[in-house]
Design a protein around this motif. Structure first.
Motif, PDB file in Angstrom:
ATOM      1  N   LEU A 103       0.809  -1.223   0.000  1.00 34.46           N
ATOM      2  CA  LEU A 103       0.000   0.000   0.000  1.00 34.46           C
ATOM      3  C   LEU A 103       0.845   1.276   0.000  1.00 34.46           C
ATOM      4  O   LEU A 103       0.570   2.204   0.753  1.00 34.46           O
TER       5      LEU A 103
ATOM      6  N   LYS B 101      -4.226  -6.268   3.690  1.00 36.73           N
ATOM      7  CA  LYS B 101      -5.377  -5.874   4.501  1.00 36.73           C
ATOM      8  C   LYS B 101      -5.454  -4.346   4.530  1.00 36.73           C
ATOM      9  O   LYS B 101      -4.453  -3.672   4.757  1.00 36.73           O
ATOM     10  N   GLY B 102      -6.635  -3.834   4.259  1.00 33.78           N
ATOM     11  CA  GLY B 102      -6.823  -2.383   4.203  1.00 33.78           C
ATOM     12  C   GLY B 102      -7.259  -1.933   2.813  1.00 33.78           C
ATOM     13  O   GLY B 102      -7.940  -0.924   2.653  1.00 33.78           O
TER      14      GLY B 102
ATOM     15  N   GLU C 299     -11.025  -1.444   2.425  1.00 33.16           N
ATOM     16  CA  GLU C 299     -11.555  -0.226   3.063  1.00 33.16           C
ATOM     17  C   GLU C 299     -11.246   1.004   2.202  1.00 33.16           C
ATOM     18  O   GLU C 299     -12.089   1.876   2.000  1.00 33.16           O
ATOM     19  N   ILE C 300     -10.021   1.069   1.676  1.00 30.68           N
ATOM     20  CA  ILE C 300      -9.612   2.210   0.848  1.00 30.68           C
ATOM     21  C   ILE C 300     -10.524   2.368  -0.365  1.00 30.68           C
ATOM     22  O   ILE C 300     -10.972   3.467  -0.691  1.00 30.68           O
TER      23      ILE C 300
ATOM     24  N   ILE D  76     -11.327   9.944   3.206  1.00 30.38           N
ATOM     25  CA  ILE D  76     -10.776   9.293   2.008  1.00 30.38           C
ATOM     26  C   ILE D  76      -9.256   9.442   1.949  1.00 30.38           C
ATOM     27  O   ILE D  76      -8.528   8.488   1.674  1.00 30.38           O
TER      28      ILE D  76
ATOM     29  N   ILE E 189      -7.282   7.872   5.362  1.00 32.40           N
ATOM     30  CA  ILE E 189      -7.194   6.404   5.450  1.00 32.40           C
ATOM     31  C   ILE E 189      -6.077   5.886   4.543  1.00 32.40           C
ATOM     32  O   ILE E 189      -5.360   4.931   4.880  1.00 32.40           O
ATOM     33  N   GLN E 190      -5.886   6.528   3.398  1.00 35.95           N
ATOM     34  CA  GLN E 190      -4.850   6.079   2.463  1.00 35.95           C
ATOM     35  C   GLN E 190      -3.454   6.437   2.976  1.00 35.95           C
ATOM     36  O   GLN E 190      -2.514   5.655   2.854  1.00 35.95           O
TER      37      GLN E 190
ATOM     38  N   LEU F 261      -2.829   3.971   5.986  1.00 36.74           N
ATOM     39  CA  LEU F 261      -2.539   2.586   5.609  1.00 36.74           C
ATOM     40  C   LEU F 261      -1.236   2.469   4.815  1.00 36.74           C
ATOM     41  O   LEU F 261      -0.600   1.414   4.808  1.00 36.74           O
ATOM     42  N   SER F 262      -0.843   3.538   4.146  1.00 40.74           N
ATOM     43  CA  SER F 262       0.416   3.473   3.396  1.00 40.74           C
ATOM     44  C   SER F 262       1.569   3.983   4.259  1.00 40.74           C
ATOM     45  O   SER F 262       2.692   4.108   3.792  1.00 40.74           O
TER      46      SER F 262
END
Lengths: 301, 301
Positions: free
Chosen positions: A61, A91-92, A95-96, B96, B99-100, B103-104
């Motif tokens: 990610l 995982k994730g 959701e993204i 939006i 979250i990205q 997670l990254s």
């Protein structure tokens, strides 16, 4: 087995270089591997039939490997896709994507299935009668997998002349293709090798990006036909490679050598280098069959 | 006031057409309006200084207006940006993006501020000494705002010759620029108009996309200098425009006419039309000063 490089440069998309994405054509599957921003335009530029992509594999990610995914999924919807789409990634990822589809009120009409990965061991994530896909656990700044795509050994090929010489009935042909011996009416046993040829060799492709140098992957990718291994840096920037958990061209070559790969493709070049042929030169000192990925390049194996 | 069209086509990015994004240069601000996929590459192609963009306005959460935002925000981080960045857009935009980034594992080192909009009335969302930005509530399939950018009236200009004739001391100059009259030592009052000129006219720009034909916006954009209004379809597809809550070129012209706009720029063309000059022809029947947006086009006002 064909491989189209849609993008193979590190970090940000630029005017003439694209972030990671590639398309593997194997046994009538079109597998998309990673999906950086702009991948859907690269698919169009390379005249690839979007609609035939049913499986997308996301390594990790970081944005340069997945920021184009939501756009591609949306475009599939705008193009009235009806076929199921399967996304394999850390995982994730679900959701993204779903939060964006939900907030933009544009849920897909086709089936969208997420297969979220979190294992640190290699595992089979796709399998049908012709191909199997396994993860290759990599070491990077976030949870990352490479992917090993392996054709399954096909059926043996009928030796038509031999079969006719022995006057074997056609109803036994499938048994022969499956490797079985045949007993004639007089009791003579004809061993399979006398009436069939070996099948086409099964090919394999390993995608390994992004990762620091990691010998742990060698047993998983042993004897692979084609290894794509990231080479973000040259050995002169080895310290930087270590710090950012990327590899050098020399390290990629060392992995190819230890894994007994037949062919090594380098990619994920840092845009600091103006001349990517330096990567080939460095890797070729250790490994003889080095190819350079570049955006829009097609490799046929 | 300069406007650079980075992308002005509807729906999906294609090889030669880009989704919505434009850059407004006004009173030394670089305002980015919408950010479809590939916007960062369009910024590079148009040789725009990324780092000077401090405010991004997102009209609505359809992918062709925001899928490039997360990539641009990430690239700012990779380029070691330190200046604050402000994003104005519909409620949900913060989730939006964050979250990205979360997670990254690539949170920005610069300040990233979200100003989430949910009002259905026009409101001021940015203001400094030189510019004010208001929302223009639009009607589309999801919550959508256009944006009205207005220069503030500057100070009056000193009529240097008149001021010297009256032997007015320099310490009164600011008072004159502010519009004040001056009383000389002998008691004579010199009215401001005799010793100053009118300031440069304050310019204004309205961005209205995406929207169905909506006369409700006319009072908000009345007398605007430049109106960018979406024209996804021609009048021949009026029913489709209504159904998808988009506008036709004729409808855009009618809004420009009713709002007494000085100039109308059309954009957001459906890619079904091969020749965008048809849009100009249709709108020109109702409104005299019609311009066509196109990717990479620069308008100077």
């Amino acid at each position: 087995m064909n491989l189209t490089i849609l993008g193979c440069y590190a970090a940000t998309p630029r005017t003439f270089t694209n972030p990671t994405s590639q398309l593997l054509e194997i046994k009538n599957h079109l597998f998309l591997i990673d999906c950086g921003e702009g991948t859907q335009v690269q698919l169009r530029k390379n005249k690839i039939k979007f609609s035939k992509i049913n499986h997308i594999f996301i390594s990790h990610l970081h944005g340069d490997h997945f920021f184009g995914l939501v756009g591609l999924i949306s475009t599939f919807a705008l193009l009235n896709r009806t076929t199921d789409l399967h996304v394999y990634g850390p995982k994730g990822i679900k959701e993204i994507i779903t939060i964006q589809l939900r907030l933009s009120n544009s849920w897909t009409h086709y089936g969208l299935f997420f297969h979220e990965l979190e294992s640190k061991e290699s595992e089979i994530i796709f399998e049908d009668s012709k191909v199997v896909v396994r993860t290759i656990p990599l070491k990077h700044r976030v949870y990352t997998n490479g992917f090993l795509f392996q054709e399954k050994k096909g059926a043996r090929k009928l030796n038509l002349q031999a079969v006719q010489n022995y006057k074997i009935d056609t109803c036994y042909y499938q048994k022969i293709k499956n490797g079985g011996d045949i007993t004639l009416e007089d009791g003579t046993v004809i061993i399979n090798e006398k009436i069939s040829f070996d099948p086409e060799p099964a090919k394999s492709y390993a995608f390994c990006s992004d990762t620091v140098y990691n010998e742990g992957i060698v047993p998983i990718i042993a004897n692979v036909d084609v290894l794509y291994h990231e080479a973000t840096f040259l050995q002169s920037e080895a310290a930087l490679a270590q710090k950012t958990m990327h590899s050098t061209a020399q390290e990629a070559a060392l992995i190819a050598l230890k894994a007994n790969a037949k062919t090594l493709i380098l990619g994920h070049y840092s845009t600091r280098y103006e001349n990517i042929s330096l990567f080939e030169a460095e890797a070729s000192l250790l490994f003889s069959n080095v190819l350079l990925a570049d955006d829009g390049k097609l490799f046929e194996f």
